[in-house]
Scaffold this motif. Structure first.
Motif, PDB file in Angstrom:
ATOM      1  N   LEU A  96      30.691  15.030  22.527  1.00  0.00           N
ATOM      2  CA  LEU A  96      30.974  15.230  21.110  1.00  0.00           C
ATOM      3  C   LEU A  96      29.696  15.393  20.298  1.00  0.00           C
ATOM      4  N   GLY A  97      28.669  14.623  20.643  1.00  0.00           N
ATOM      5  CA  GLY A  97      27.403  14.732  19.929  1.00  0.00           C
ATOM      6  C   GLY A  97      26.777  16.106  20.080  1.00  0.00           C
ATOM      7  N   SER A  98      26.812  16.647  21.290  1.00  0.00           N
ATOM      8  CA  SER A  98      26.256  17.974  21.526  1.00  0.00           C
ATOM      9  C   SER A  98      27.054  19.037  20.771  1.00  0.00           C
ATOM     10  N   LEU A  99      28.373  18.929  20.811  1.00  0.00           N
ATOM     11  CA  LEU A  99      29.213  19.898  20.111  1.00  0.00           C
ATOM     12  C   LEU A  99      29.009  19.817  18.602  1.00  0.00           C
ATOM     13  N   ARG A 100      28.902  18.607  18.076  1.00  0.00           N
ATOM     14  CA  ARG A 100      28.664  18.458  16.625  1.00  0.00           C
ATOM     15  C   ARG A 100      27.307  19.036  16.228  1.00  0.00           C
ATOM     16  N   GLU A 101      26.308  18.785  17.050  1.00  0.00           N
ATOM     17  CA  GLU A 101      24.957  19.233  16.711  1.00  0.00           C
ATOM     18  C   GLU A 101      24.866  20.751  16.658  1.00  0.00           C
ATOM     19  N   PHE A 102      25.501  21.440  17.597  1.00  0.00           N
ATOM     20  CA  PHE A 102      25.307  22.886  17.712  1.00  0.00           C
ATOM     21  C   PHE A 102      26.453  23.707  17.116  1.00  0.00           C
ATOM     22  N   GLY A 103      27.569  23.073  16.798  1.00  0.00           N
ATOM     23  CA  GLY A 103      28.654  23.792  16.155  1.00  0.00           C
ATOM     24  C   GLY A 103      29.418  24.695  17.108  1.00  0.00           C
ATOM     25  N   PRO A 104      30.436  25.405  16.607  1.00  0.00           N
ATOM     26  CA  PRO A 104      31.330  26.163  17.478  1.00  0.00           C
ATOM     27  C   PRO A 104      30.825  27.521  17.951  1.00  0.00           C
ATOM     28  N   ASP A 105      29.758  28.045  17.340  1.00  0.00           N
ATOM     29  CA  ASP A 105      29.364  29.431  17.616  1.00  0.00           C
ATOM     30  C   ASP A 105      28.157  29.565  18.538  1.00  0.00           C
ATOM     31  N   ARG A 106      27.668  28.471  19.058  1.00  0.00           N
ATOM     32  CA  ARG A 106      26.492  28.533  19.927  1.00  0.00           C
ATOM     33  C   ARG A 106      26.881  29.163  21.266  1.00  0.00           C
ATOM     34  N   GLY A 107      26.117  30.158  21.693  1.00  0.00           N
ATOM     35  CA  GLY A 107      26.353  30.746  23.005  1.00  0.00           C
ATOM     36  C   GLY A 107      25.900  29.802  24.102  1.00  0.00           C
ATOM     37  N   CYS A 108      26.605  29.825  25.227  1.00  0.00           N
ATOM     38  CA  CYS A 108      26.216  28.997  26.374  1.00  0.00           C
ATOM     39  C   CYS A 108      26.865  29.564  27.628  1.00  0.00           C
ATOM     40  N   TRP A 109      26.337  29.149  28.761  1.00  0.00           N
ATOM     41  CA  TRP A 109      26.943  29.550  30.030  1.00  0.00           C
ATOM     42  C   TRP A 109      28.333  28.936  30.147  1.00  0.00           C
ATOM     43  N   THR A 110      29.270  29.699  30.690  1.00  0.00           N
ATOM     44  CA  THR A 110      30.576  29.156  31.064  1.00  0.00           C
ATOM     45  C   THR A 110      31.008  29.804  32.362  1.00  0.00           C
ATOM     46  N   TRP A 111      31.908  29.135  33.068  1.00  0.00           N
ATOM     47  CA  TRP A 111      32.412  29.716  34.319  1.00  0.00           C
ATOM     48  C   TRP A 111      33.462  30.789  34.069  1.00  0.00           C
ATOM     49  N   TRP A 112      33.920  30.946  32.823  1.00  0.00           N
ATOM     50  CA  TRP A 112      34.954  31.938  32.521  1.00  0.00           C
ATOM     51  C   TRP A 112      34.338  33.183  31.881  1.00  0.00           C
TER      52      TRP A 112
END
Length: 258
Positions: A96-112
């Motif tokens: 939750l802390g990481s998600l709050r810090e960077f918000g919903p639009d941060r790009g990142c690796w995903t398996w999908w």
């Protein structure tokens, strides 16, 4: 138009479902109990799994855009129950802390990567609601006291599963087909399967008269029941199914990422 839960709601649901998960674990007579919906795991294994998943995604979101999965080190889970539950709570807070810090639009690796879900922290949050929700059910059913899935998370969960775990460009290795899922809460989805891949769409309400070819199979139940069937927690034949039942077997056996 597909309704996707807002980011603060996703964070709240991750927290709530993780708390429900730990409440079930805390009341279990033994952490060595076998989880009937994950028969290769004990309850302790389930706690270690969910905690490791949450810590890993916290680090992946923090790492930002990447072409390959970032190297992630997860601290070893303690064995004693109270310490293990504290470790689990820390895992949730890291996510939750990481998600709050960077918000919903941060790009990142995903398996999908080639699915209909974007490679963003918002999509990670959306999937982590389902991770926590389904594993809370796993923990509850281990105690013999499963609870219905929360409506708002379950409704989003059907759409999220189809968009993330099914939709993509990997070819469907069977005859082209379409499967529809109808939630008694009033939403419906269609998964079209062909050599070009799979495409998920939400159907208009009521889901009739759209001019589309008839679905080869349909499944109807509450959104929570549909999510549990999609994740193979309950059998498809426990819900109202029409059409060719083999399509559901083929879907459960299909691994687009393989």
């Amino acid at each position: 138009m597909t309704e996707i839960l807002e980011f603060p709601v996703l964070l709240r649901l991750i927290d709530e479902r993780s708390v429900a998960f730990r409440a079930a674990v805390a009341s279990a007579p033994s952490l060595d109990a076998q989880v009937p919906t994950c028969p290769e795991w004990t309850l302790r294994d389930l706690v270690e799994h969910l905690g490791g998943v949450q810590r890993s995604w916290a680090a992946i979101v923090a790492a930002g855009p990447a072409d390959a999965r970032p190297d992630v080190t997860v601290s070893e889970a303690p064995q004693e129950r109270a310490a293990l539950l504290a470790w689990s709570a820390e895992s949730t807070e890291q996510l939750l802390g990481s998600l709050r810090e960077f918000g919903p639009d941060r790009g990142c690796w995903t398996w999908w990567g080639d699915s209909q879900s974007p490679q963003t922290s918002g999509a990670v949050a959306r999937h982590q609601v389902q991770e926590a929700m389904v594993h809370a059910y796993d923990a509850q059913i281990t105690l013999g006291a499963p609870r219905p899935l929360p409506d708002e998370a379950a409704l989003d969960g059907v759409d999220e599963f189809l968009s993330t775990c099914c939709a993509g460009t990997d070819p469907w290795p069977h005859e082209p087909a379409a499967v529809e899922y109808h939630a008694t809460e009033g939403r419906s989805w269609r998964l079209a399967l062909s050599a070009d891949g799979a495409r998920a769409t939400e159907l208009p309400v009521p889901a009739t008269g759209t001019g589309q070819d008839a679905a080869g199979a349909t499944l109807q139940g509450t959104a929570g029941e549909l999510v549990l069937a999609l994740y193979a927690r309950i059998p498809v034949n426990s819900l109202k199914a029409d059409g060719d039942p083999r399509l559901f077997d083929l879907l459960l056996a299909w691994d687009p990422s393989a």
